[in-house]
Design a protein around this motif. Structure first.
Motif, mmCIF file in Angstrom:
data_model
loop_
_atom_site.group_PDB
_atom_site.id
_atom_site.type_symbol
_atom_site.label_atom_id
_atom_site.label_comp_id
_atom_site.label_asym_id
_atom_site.label_seq_id
_atom_site.Cartn_x
_atom_site.Cartn_y
_atom_site.Cartn_z
ATOM 1 N N SER A 23 0.833 -1.212 0.000
ATOM 2 C CA SER A 23 0.000 0.000 0.000
ATOM 3 C C SER A 23 0.866 1.260 0.000
ATOM 4 O O SER A 23 0.508 2.256 -0.638
ATOM 5 C CB SER A 23 -0.955 0.003 1.199
ATOM 6 N N GLU A 24 2.011 1.227 0.702
ATOM 7 C CA GLU A 24 2.927 2.371 0.677
ATOM 8 C C GLU A 24 3.527 2.542 -0.712
ATOM 9 O O GLU A 24 3.681 3.660 -1.199
ATOM 10 C CB GLU A 24 4.043 2.189 1.703
ATOM 11 N N LYS A 27 0.898 4.011 -2.997
ATOM 12 C CA LYS A 27 0.718 5.436 -2.693
ATOM 13 C C LYS A 27 1.841 6.253 -3.327
ATOM 14 O O LYS A 27 1.595 7.314 -3.907
ATOM 15 C CB LYS A 27 0.685 5.626 -1.180
ATOM 16 N N GLU A 28 3.062 5.741 -3.237
ATOM 17 C CA GLU A 28 4.198 6.445 -3.825
ATOM 18 C C GLU A 28 4.103 6.459 -5.354
ATOM 19 O O GLU A 28 4.357 7.475 -5.988
ATOM 20 C CB GLU A 28 5.513 5.811 -3.379
ATOM 21 N N GLN A 30 1.362 6.345 -7.119
ATOM 22 C CA GLN A 30 0.306 7.297 -7.446
ATOM 23 C C GLN A 30 0.817 8.728 -7.328
ATOM 24 O O GLN A 30 0.452 9.585 -8.135
ATOM 25 C CB GLN A 30 -0.898 7.090 -6.541
ATOM 26 N N SER A 151 2.467 11.318 -1.317
ATOM 27 C CA SER A 151 3.177 10.076 -0.999
ATOM 28 C C SER A 151 3.242 9.816 0.498
ATOM 29 O O SER A 151 3.595 8.721 0.916
ATOM 30 C CB SER A 151 4.583 10.084 -1.571
#
Length: 152
Positions: A23-24, A27-28, A30, A151
């Protein structure tokens, strides 16, 4: 008695670094996409504005009958450059990142002048290349802040 070694806080050994969760990582990823899209939008609208008021123009561009700006720059080169910048900047400390942004501003001066000599770019006589120096530094600082916002 058990022997354990403590990790140094500044250690950068890959085996000791914290692994990113999926998920991290998403997010990064994205955040990279958002920053690249934002850079393309900002670059396009700034070019449209400055071409519109006659501060510069692009004699050599793709589809000149349709676009007054260089879409190869705003839709390809600028977003790719931003992603490269973010990738490197994300691995630097604050002072190194500031020096990098300063270097990008300096490079913009030289690249702009070279582009003019090659006939890719023509500025109005009132244009001052310091505008590009400060403009690109501000642009990359904004893109960095947007990237960090999305992020984190």
């Amino acid at each position: 008695m058990k022997n354990t070694a403590k990790q140094w806080k500044k250690s950068s050994l890959p085996s000791l670094q914290k692994k990113q969760s999926s998920s991290e990582r998403n997010k990064e990823q994205q955040a990279y996409i958002i920053a690249a899209l934002l850079s393309s939008i900002i670059g396009s609208y700034l070019d449209l504005f400055f071409v519109g008021i006659g501060m510069y123009h692009f004699p050599m561009r793709l589809f000149p009958d349709i676009f007054t700006v260089n879409i190869a720059f705003t839709l390809l080169l600028l977003p790719v450059s931003v992603i490269l910048f973010l990738y490197v900047a994300n691995r630097l400390r604050f002072l190194s990142r500031c020096i990098m942004i300063l270097g990008i501003g300096m490079a913009a001066l030289f690249i702009e002048s070279a582009s003019e000599q090659l006939g890719w770019f023509v500025h109005h006589t009132d244009w001052n290349h310091a505008y590009s120096f400060f403009g690109y530094m501000l642009f990359f600082m904004i893109v960095w802040r947007v990237f960090r916002f999305f992020s984190s």
